[in-house]
Structures are given as C-alpha cells and as structure tokens.
Design a protein around this motif. Structure first.
Motif, PDB file in Angstrom:
ATOM      1  N   ALA A  28       0.629  -1.191   0.101  1.00 26.47           N
ATOM      2  CA  ALA A  28      -0.032   0.119   0.004  1.00 26.47           C
ATOM      3  C   ALA A  28       0.929   1.194   0.049  1.00 26.47           C
ATOM      4  O   ALA A  28       0.501   2.357  -0.753  1.00 26.47           O
ATOM      5  CB  ALA A  28      -0.927  -0.054   1.357  1.00 26.47           C
ATOM      6  N   THR A  29       1.758   1.280   0.913  1.00 29.89           N
ATOM      7  CA  THR A  29       2.746   2.459   0.722  1.00 29.89           C
ATOM      8  C   THR A  29       3.487   2.619  -0.426  1.00 29.89           C
ATOM      9  O   THR A  29       3.645   3.864  -1.194  1.00 29.89           O
ATOM     10  CB  THR A  29       3.828   1.998   2.083  1.00 29.89           C
ATOM     11  OG1 THR A  29       3.184   2.243   3.191  1.00 29.89           O
ATOM     12  CG2 THR A  29       5.002   3.175   2.080  1.00 29.89           C
ATOM     13  N   LYS A  32       0.943   4.054  -2.868  1.00 25.93           N
ATOM     14  CA  LYS A  32       0.786   5.525  -2.806  1.00 25.93           C
ATOM     15  C   LYS A  32       1.962   6.100  -3.058  1.00 25.93           C
ATOM     16  O   LYS A  32       1.992   7.465  -3.821  1.00 25.93           O
ATOM     17  CB  LYS A  32       0.512   5.697  -1.292  1.00 25.93           C
ATOM     18  CG  LYS A  32       0.070   7.079  -0.910  1.00 25.93           C
ATOM     19  CD  LYS A  32      -0.267   7.164   0.593  1.00 25.93           C
ATOM     20  CE  LYS A  32      -0.330   8.855   0.870  1.00 25.93           C
ATOM     21  NZ  LYS A  32      -0.364   9.128   2.252  1.00 25.93           N
ATOM     22  N   HIS A  33       2.894   6.094  -2.600  1.00 22.97           N
ATOM     23  CA  HIS A  33       4.390   6.629  -3.082  1.00 22.97           C
ATOM     24  C   HIS A  33       4.725   6.865  -4.350  1.00 22.97           C
ATOM     25  O   HIS A  33       4.842   7.991  -5.089  1.00 22.97           O
ATOM     26  CB  HIS A  33       5.857   5.986  -2.369  1.00 22.97           C
ATOM     27  CG  HIS A  33       6.648   6.666  -2.834  1.00 22.97           C
ATOM     28  ND1 HIS A  33       7.861   6.040  -3.767  1.00 22.97           N
ATOM     29  CD2 HIS A  33       7.413   7.892  -2.059  1.00 22.97           C
ATOM     30  CE1 HIS A  33       8.845   6.988  -3.901  1.00 22.97           C
ATOM     31  NE2 HIS A  33       8.767   7.771  -2.857  1.00 22.97           N
ATOM     32  N   GLU A  35       2.348   6.669  -6.834  1.00 22.36           N
ATOM     33  CA  GLU A  35       1.142   7.298  -7.420  1.00 22.36           C
ATOM     34  C   GLU A  35       0.760   6.203  -8.784  1.00 22.36           C
ATOM     35  O   GLU A  35       0.490   6.748  -9.781  1.00 22.36           O
ATOM     36  CB  GLU A  35       1.354   8.593  -8.054  1.00 22.36           C
ATOM     37  CG  GLU A  35       1.770   9.660  -6.831  1.00 22.36           C
ATOM     38  CD  GLU A  35       2.038  11.155  -7.286  1.00 22.36           C
ATOM     39  OE1 GLU A  35       2.061  11.342  -8.551  1.00 22.36           O
ATOM     40  OE2 GLU A  35       2.302  12.017  -6.506  1.00 22.36           O
ATOM     41  N   LEU A  56      -4.979   1.271   1.455  1.00 23.08           N
ATOM     42  CA  LEU A  56      -4.779   2.687   0.493  1.00 23.08           C
ATOM     43  C   LEU A  56      -6.156   3.240   0.338  1.00 23.08           C
ATOM     44  O   LEU A  56      -5.983   4.657   0.390  1.00 23.08           O
ATOM     45  CB  LEU A  56      -4.347   2.043  -0.807  1.00 23.08           C
ATOM     46  CG  LEU A  56      -3.855   3.191  -1.934  1.00 23.08           C
ATOM     47  CD1 LEU A  56      -2.722   3.670  -1.236  1.00 23.08           C
ATOM     48  CD2 LEU A  56      -3.473   2.568  -3.142  1.00 23.08           C
ATOM     49  N   ASP A  59      -6.418   5.834   2.975  1.00 25.24           N
ATOM     50  CA  ASP A  59      -5.391   6.824   2.962  1.00 25.24           C
ATOM     51  C   ASP A  59      -5.454   7.787   1.912  1.00 25.24           C
ATOM     52  O   ASP A  59      -4.937   8.946   1.944  1.00 25.24           O
ATOM     53  CB  ASP A  59      -4.159   6.027   3.241  1.00 25.24           C
ATOM     54  CG  ASP A  59      -2.862   7.021   3.620  1.00 25.24           C
ATOM     55  OD1 ASP A  59      -3.179   7.986   4.400  1.00 25.24           O
ATOM     56  OD2 ASP A  59      -1.659   6.860   3.219  1.00 25.24           O
ATOM     57  N   VAL A  60      -6.136   7.419   0.892  1.00 25.52           N
ATOM     58  CA  VAL A  60      -6.224   8.334  -0.337  1.00 25.52           C
ATOM     59  C   VAL A  60      -7.604   8.439  -0.861  1.00 25.52           C
ATOM     60  O   VAL A  60      -8.430   7.724  -0.544  1.00 25.52           O
ATOM     61  CB  VAL A  60      -5.340   7.900  -1.389  1.00 25.52           C
ATOM     62  CG1 VAL A  60      -3.987   7.954  -1.097  1.00 25.52           C
ATOM     63  CG2 VAL A  60      -5.731   6.634  -2.115  1.00 25.52           C
ATOM     64  N   GLN A  64      -7.700   8.139  -6.695  1.00 22.33           N
ATOM     65  CA  GLN A  64      -6.181   7.778  -6.669  1.00 22.33           C
ATOM     66  C   GLN A  64      -5.811   6.439  -6.475  1.00 22.33           C
ATOM     67  O   GLN A  64      -4.700   6.146  -6.713  1.00 22.33           O
ATOM     68  CB  GLN A  64      -5.500   8.568  -5.643  1.00 22.33           C
ATOM     69  CG  GLN A  64      -5.932  10.249  -5.557  1.00 22.33           C
ATOM     70  CD  GLN A  64      -5.236  10.867  -4.503  1.00 22.33           C
ATOM     71  OE1 GLN A  64      -5.418  10.624  -3.291  1.00 22.33           O
ATOM     72  NE2 GLN A  64      -4.249  11.830  -4.658  1.00 22.33           N
ATOM     73  N   LEU A  65      -7.012   5.522  -6.607  1.00 24.76           N
ATOM     74  CA  LEU A  65      -6.541   4.066  -6.691  1.00 24.76           C
ATOM     75  C   LEU A  65      -6.185   3.691  -7.890  1.00 24.76           C
ATOM     76  O   LEU A  65      -6.842   4.059  -8.895  1.00 24.76           O
ATOM     77  CB  LEU A  65      -7.885   3.379  -5.988  1.00 24.76           C
ATOM     78  CG  LEU A  65      -8.269   3.613  -4.618  1.00 24.76           C
ATOM     79  CD1 LEU A  65      -9.622   2.817  -4.346  1.00 24.76           C
ATOM     80  CD2 LEU A  65      -7.179   3.161  -3.471  1.00 24.76           C
TER      81      LEU A  65
END
Length: 128
Positions: A28-29, A32-33, A35, A56, A59-60, A64-65
C-alpha cells in the motif's frame, strides 16, 4: 514481467516492479508513493493486493486508486479478477507497430527500481 518491461515504457509510463515478499502495508505504501495508475497483479497475489487496496483507500481519495489487471495462468486459467481491467482486451487493443514517445527531457524516468528479489507485480505510473 517480461511484457511489462517493454509495454509500460512504450506507453510513456514509468515501470515500478515490486518485491512479492512485501506485506500489504508495504505494498500500500509503495502504491501510494509511486502514484500508481495500473497494477499488474499475478493471480497468486490477488488476496494480498486486495488487502493493500483496503489500506490504501483509507489513506487516499478513491480516484487515486490504481486500476488492477490480474495476470492469470496461461496454461490453466483460473478466472481470478480484481477490478475491471481485462488483460486480453487491453493487449488486443494495442498497436502492432508502436512508435516510442519522444522524451521531453533525457532525465525523464523510465522505471523505479526498488525491488530486491522476486517480482511479480508491476506498476504503471504517469501515462496510463
């Protein structure tokens, strides 16, 4: 994995391979990082990808998924899916002779290389 190493950069996107030994928090990190716009996921890791997406989404923003494309077993298809992207439809919609996009800057990234071992996930970022 072999196909994504050519297809993703030819679409003007950035390829990021991910270590399959990561847990859902790490995945997940990384999503996200980076993008991530599209996650190519081997059918064996759908459960882990699903758990990472749950983290994720908390967190977003949902927009943005990344889209998910499950790569199924060629010799014994399982029918495993996660999301709406179908591998066969995506591949069949491609062009046989595709010109590489012009780079605006020779320092534009082609890949994010942060894997240290076996990789079965690929991420396309940027242009997808």
């Amino acid at each position: 994995m072999y196909g994504t190493h050519f297809a993703v950069p030819m679409e003007g996107a950035v390829l990021n391979t991910i270590n399959t030994r990561l847990n859902c928090n790490n995945l997940a990190t990384n999503l996200k990082h980076s993008e991530a716009k599209l996650l190519f996921d081997d059918y064996e890791y759908v459960g882990l990808a699903r758990e990472a997406l749950k983290l994720l989404i908390a967190d977003v923003d949902a927009t943005q998924l990344p889209s998910i494309m499950v790569i199924d077993d060629v010799n014994a298809p399982t029918g495993t899916r996660l999301g709406k992207v179908d591998e066969e439809r995506l591949v069949s919609g491609g062009k046989q002779f595709h010109e590489l996009p012009e780079l605006a800057d020779e320092w534009d990234p082609l890949a994010l290389n942060d894997t240290s071992a076996t990789s079965r996930w690929s991420i396309a970022t940027a242009a997808y």
